[in-house]
Design a protein around this motif. Structure first.
Motif, mmCIF file in Angstrom:
data_model
loop_
_atom_site.group_PDB
_atom_site.id
_atom_site.type_symbol
_atom_site.label_atom_id
_atom_site.label_comp_id
_atom_site.label_asym_id
_atom_site.label_seq_id
_atom_site.Cartn_x
_atom_site.Cartn_y
_atom_site.Cartn_z
ATOM 1 N N GLY A 148 42.833 -8.852 138.118
ATOM 2 C CA GLY A 148 42.320 -9.515 136.921
ATOM 3 C C GLY A 148 42.053 -8.506 135.829
ATOM 4 N N GLU A 149 40.836 -8.017 135.759
ATOM 5 C CA GLU A 149 40.494 -6.894 134.892
ATOM 6 C C GLU A 149 40.069 -5.743 135.795
ATOM 7 O OE1 GLU A 149 39.481 -10.784 132.863
ATOM 8 O OE2 GLU A 149 38.828 -9.832 134.731
ATOM 9 N N ASN A 150 40.654 -4.572 135.597
ATOM 10 C CA ASN A 150 40.227 -3.433 136.409
ATOM 11 C C ASN A 150 38.758 -3.122 136.178
ATOM 12 O OD1 ASN A 150 43.145 -3.388 136.041
ATOM 13 N ND2 ASN A 150 43.102 -1.465 137.196
ATOM 14 N N TRP A 151 38.330 -3.220 134.925
ATOM 15 C CA TRP A 151 36.931 -2.950 134.569
ATOM 16 C C TRP A 151 36.588 -3.852 133.395
ATOM 17 C CZ3 TRP A 151 33.823 -1.421 130.569
ATOM 18 C CH2 TRP A 151 32.571 -0.896 130.894
ATOM 19 N N LEU A 152 35.399 -4.464 133.443
ATOM 20 C CA LEU A 152 35.047 -5.510 132.486
ATOM 21 C C LEU A 152 33.562 -5.473 132.164
ATOM 22 C CD1 LEU A 152 35.555 -8.440 131.142
ATOM 23 C CD2 LEU A 152 34.942 -9.330 133.399
ATOM 24 N N THR A 153 33.214 -5.672 130.890
ATOM 25 C CA THR A 153 31.838 -6.022 130.537
ATOM 26 C C THR A 153 31.841 -7.447 130.014
ATOM 27 O OG1 THR A 153 31.970 -5.287 128.235
ATOM 28 C CG2 THR A 153 31.272 -3.655 129.867
ATOM 29 N N GLY A 154 30.798 -8.209 130.362
ATOM 30 C CA GLY A 154 30.681 -9.585 129.905
ATOM 31 C C GLY A 154 31.315 -10.562 130.886
ATOM 32 N N GLY A 155 31.442 -11.799 130.442
ATOM 33 C CA GLY A 155 31.953 -12.854 131.294
ATOM 34 C C GLY A 155 30.889 -13.872 131.636
ATOM 35 N N ALA A 156 29.629 -13.524 131.395
ATOM 36 C CA ALA A 156 28.494 -14.437 131.515
ATOM 37 C C ALA A 156 27.444 -13.998 130.501
ATOM 38 C CB ALA A 156 27.910 -14.414 132.929
ATOM 39 N N ASP A 157 26.751 -14.959 129.923
ATOM 40 C CA ASP A 157 25.740 -14.611 128.926
ATOM 41 C C ASP A 157 24.600 -13.832 129.569
ATOM 42 O OD1 ASP A 157 27.207 -15.948 127.066
ATOM 43 O OD2 ASP A 157 25.890 -17.699 126.953
ATOM 44 N N PRO A 158 24.151 -12.733 128.954
ATOM 45 C CA PRO A 158 22.974 -12.025 129.476
ATOM 46 C C PRO A 158 21.767 -12.951 129.492
ATOM 47 C CG PRO A 158 24.109 -10.689 127.830
ATOM 48 C CD PRO A 158 24.717 -12.055 127.766
ATOM 49 N N SER A 159 21.016 -12.926 130.590
ATOM 50 C CA SER A 159 19.801 -13.738 130.670
ATOM 51 C C SER A 159 18.641 -13.078 129.931
ATOM 52 C CB SER A 159 19.418 -13.984 132.128
ATOM 53 O OG SER A 159 19.250 -12.756 132.822
ATOM 54 N N ILE A 160 18.811 -11.813 129.538
ATOM 55 C CA ILE A 160 17.796 -11.105 128.753
ATOM 56 C C ILE A 160 18.135 -11.281 127.279
ATOM 57 C CG2 ILE A 160 16.751 -8.869 128.260
ATOM 58 C CD1 ILE A 160 17.517 -8.014 131.091
ATOM 59 N N SER A 161 17.228 -11.865 126.541
ATOM 60 C CA SER A 161 17.475 -12.166 125.137
ATOM 61 C C SER A 161 17.741 -10.896 124.335
ATOM 62 C CB SER A 161 16.272 -12.907 124.555
ATOM 63 O OG SER A 161 16.495 -13.251 123.207
ATOM 64 N N ASN A 162 18.741 -10.973 123.454
ATOM 65 C CA ASN A 162 19.106 -9.898 122.525
ATOM 66 C C ASN A 162 19.600 -8.638 123.230
ATOM 67 O OD1 ASN A 162 18.418 -11.292 120.067
ATOM 68 N ND2 ASN A 162 16.282 -11.048 120.676
ATOM 69 N N HIS A 163 20.066 -8.777 124.456
ATOM 70 C CA HIS A 163 20.562 -7.620 125.208
ATOM 71 C C HIS A 163 22.064 -7.743 125.455
ATOM 72 C CE1 HIS A 163 21.035 -4.492 128.186
ATOM 73 N NE2 HIS A 163 21.521 -5.374 129.041
ATOM 74 N N VAL A 164 22.766 -6.621 125.333
ATOM 75 C CA VAL A 164 24.143 -6.471 125.798
ATOM 76 C C VAL A 164 24.211 -5.152 126.556
ATOM 77 C CG1 VAL A 164 25.098 -7.782 123.856
ATOM 78 C CG2 VAL A 164 24.943 -5.282 123.705
ATOM 79 N N PRO A 165 25.203 -4.948 127.437
ATOM 80 C CA PRO A 165 25.325 -3.647 128.116
ATOM 81 C C PRO A 165 25.361 -2.512 127.100
ATOM 82 C CG PRO A 165 26.774 -5.247 129.136
ATOM 83 C CD PRO A 165 26.217 -5.906 127.912
ATOM 84 N N THR A 166 24.546 -1.484 127.338
ATOM 85 C CA THR A 166 24.290 -0.457 126.328
ATOM 86 C C THR A 166 24.417 0.942 126.918
ATOM 87 O OG1 THR A 166 22.751 -1.963 125.222
ATOM 88 C CG2 THR A 166 22.579 0.368 124.663
ATOM 89 N N ASP A 167 25.002 1.841 126.147
ATOM 90 C CA ASP A 167 25.143 3.257 126.511
ATOM 91 C C ASP A 167 25.985 3.425 127.778
ATOM 92 O OD1 ASP A 167 23.790 4.500 124.362
ATOM 93 O OD2 ASP A 167 21.876 3.863 125.214
ATOM 94 N N ILE A 168 27.286 3.279 127.570
ATOM 95 C CA ILE A 168 28.268 3.312 128.660
ATOM 96 C C ILE A 168 29.118 4.565 128.536
ATOM 97 C CG2 ILE A 168 30.300 2.156 129.609
ATOM 98 C CD1 ILE A 168 29.053 -0.489 128.517
#
Length: 631
Positions: A324-344
């Protein structure tokens, strides 16, 4: 350019006169090996948010280790693979070219090993798991605990990591750890005999974390563990390592400080369904020198790693193989408000599709797996992707090898965004199409993509497995609906490619984009590419009209590129062109060597009179032995 410094501050000596322009690299820091870190230069003053005349961003970090850098933001993600003291340098420029630099010291220490418990192999895998779980449960308050599992030890079931009351690592390792490659070299299937095994024989997780609470699982370091399933059934579709529960409402509830070092994630037979290696909802997380093999499925999107939430993550020197995707961010909404994966930090990884998943290939396994892209961001703030080798992508269930597409996946995360993304010095090898960058989520409300820097990459073997060959898709959204907003500050700088379609037949687009999507501050500088731009479904040469259709007013900068094989149209000023790709004079086009030969016409036509195209020497340095994993 003149240098402006500042007076002594934070204990770090500076030289020069005090100026309104002032870099501040932040305080000195101490971390452990492989731990990701966020460098904070936010106290800097006067930095210009844009590109210099040489194509470099006005905000530049040098990490003092090899040639690893990050450009574009005052906060930068980094991780170090070995101990030592490193000098980080932050250099900023103002809009007139004046500069200021500051340094910070990063001390990297080894993980402390304390008292050791060596488990006995009872010969019963279920009993072994019971004993391993009991040892972990009993060690949550023991400083620097080491749990050693004999090589060949098999524990079967689901292992639950617990909250450690002490802020240091419990190391879980194979007894033959000294026989594994050193800490900067990737393991592979041939190392399995020196590993301990944790496995499941049902559709469940191998490693998981407790129900969400204020005391999340934390501080676990795995070395030399073979994670596998015991069945090749096509019904198996679960995740090997499941971190977090997707109901966390605060970052403090996420599992944290978890590292997998020299581990083997074994997806099973060539045709079994194995959904995912790691599902990450965790902070201060790292995967290094590890091997992810055969994650794939019929009717399912499989990933080696899927990142949903977390701050500070590092993926260094791994092999990632997934259909599918070898490496992926996202695919489901973060349950923590105003958060996205950070500092990668994503560095020196070999990401590859198995040709056994390609129908018609001599290696085809005969099972129709879902085959999508190699690397995808749906959510991210500050991601550094540098020195990687992306290999084998064909147009099947998705059309681009690298996909940057902001997604408010389920409609609840209106804060979803991709920003401060530095994609640099990578090799993208044998692909159908190159990179897709979406300006917005065309299906849900989200924030527009901004601050994307694509620099010094080599796209080679374009259309190797497919007749379509578009290098960059710059669009309003995945679904093609009429967009309402464009991206801001996307820069494509000094990349090289062997893209070579027939422009008269409608193939070989360097850029394809939707019309009237109001992009702003778009830069296309110093590249070597085919001179074919497509706008709004139509095609044309590299001309002013093509850019005006897609960019707000004249908010674009197209200079010092080396174009070949133009279709038609008047080229923007300050660019160079030749008739055919052979006239570029790549050193060895047939062997995918896209360095410039000594008689190339593009040796002095790039930015500031330098050569056009990628800095191939630095790309080769940063990706050296990336395929073998021997750093």
């Amino acid at each position: 350019m003149r240098l402006h410094g500042k007076a002594k501050l934070h204990g770090k000596a500076q030289t020069g006169t005090v100026s309104a322009l002032s870099a501040d690299a932040g305080s000195d820091r101490t971390i452990l090996v492989n731990e990701p870190l966020s460098l904070d230069g936010s106290a800097s003053v006067g930095a210009f948010d844009g590109l210099q005349t040489n194509g470099q961003h006005s905000i530049q970090w040098d990490f003092g280790y090899g040639s690893w850098t990050y450009e574009g933001g005052l906060t930068a993600p980094i991780a170090y693979p070995e101990t030592g003291t490193y000098t980080v340098t932050l250099t900023i420029y103002d809009d007139e070219g004046a500069s200021s630099s500051d340094t910070a010291q990063i001390t990297v220490n080894a993980i402390t090993l304390g008292s050791e418990a060596t488990l006995t192999d009872t010969g019963n895998a279920v009993t072994n798991m019971t004993n391993l779980q009991a040892e972990i449960d009993a060690s949550t308050g023991t400083n620097n605990k080491v749990i050693t599992l004999p090589a060949g030890f098999v524990a079967q079931g689901t292992l639950t990591l617990k909250h450690r009351t002490v802020a240091n690592y419990c190391t879980i390792r194979t007894g033959n750890h000294a026989s594994l490659p050193n800490g900067k070299t990737r393991v592979g299937p041939s190392d399995a005999s020196n590993m301990a095994v944790i496995e499941v024989n049902t559709n469940s997780n191998i490693i998981t974390t407790p129900t969400t609470s204020s005391s999340p699982a934390r501080y676990y370091y795995f070395i030399g563990i073979h994670l596998r399933k015991t069945t090749s059934t096509t019904a198996y579709t679960n995740t090997f390592v499941n971190l977090g529960m997707q109901d966390e409402t605060a970052l403090s509830q996420l599992p944290n400080h978890i590292v997998f070092d020299r581990c083997y994630f074994d997806g099973g037979s060539t045709t079994s369904n194995t959904l995912r290696g790691i599902l990450q909802r965790a902070s201060d997380f790292a995967v290094v020198n590890s091997y992810f093999h055969r994650f794939k499925g019929v009717g399912i999107e499989a990933q080696a790693i899927a990142v949903m939430m977390g701050e500070r993550s590092a993926y260094i020197n791994n092999f990632f193989e997934a259909a599918g995707e070898n490496w992926l961010t996202g695919g489901a909404d973060p349950s923590i408000s105003n958060h996205v994966p950070t500092d990668i930090v994503f560095r020196r990884n070999h990401c590859k599709k198995d040709l056994g998943w390609r129908s018609g290939d001599a290696a085809y396994y005969g099972t129709d797996m879902v085959v999508k892209n190699i690397f995808e961001l749906k959510l991210a703030d500050r991601a550094s992707v540098q020195g990687n080798y992306f290999e084998n992508h064909w147009i099947e269930d998705q059309t681009y090898a690298i996909v940057i597409t902001v997604r408010n996946q389920e409609g609840a995360a209106t804060w979803s965004v991709i920003k401060y993304f530095d994609f640099s010095h990578n090799i993208i090898h044998k692909i159908g199409n190159g990179m897709s960058i979406a300006a917005e989520d065309d299906l849900q409300s989200a924030l527009p993509t901004n601050h994307v820097l694509v620099r010094h990459n080599i796209f080679r073997g374009v259309a190797f497995y497919s007749g379509q060959n578009t290098l960059f898709l710059l669009g309003g959204g995945q679904g093609g609906a009429a967009p309402v907003q464009g991206f801001d500050k996307v820069a494509i700088v000094r990349n090289s490619t062997d893209l070579n379609g027939d422009p008269t037949g409608g193939s070989g687009r360097a850029i394809e984009w939707d019309t009237s999507i109001n992009n702003t501050n778009f830069s296309f500088l110093g590249n070597i590419m085919q001179a074919y731009i497509a706008s709004g479904g139509g095609g044309g040469g590299v001309n002013e009209a093509a850019f005006q259709l897609a960019c707000s007013s004249s908010s674009y900068d197209v200079r010092r590129n080396g174009f070949y094989r133009s279709k038609s149209g008047a080229m923007p000023a300050d660019n160079s062109s030749v008739s055919l790709i052979a006239d570029v004079k790549y050193t060895n086009l047939a062997a995918f060597d896209l360095s410039l030969a000594g008689d190339s016409p593009f040796l002095t036509t790039g930015l500031l009179g330098a050569r056009a195209g990628a800095d191939v020497t630095t790309v080769n340095t940063l990706t050296a032995n990336c395929v073998s994993g021997a750093w």
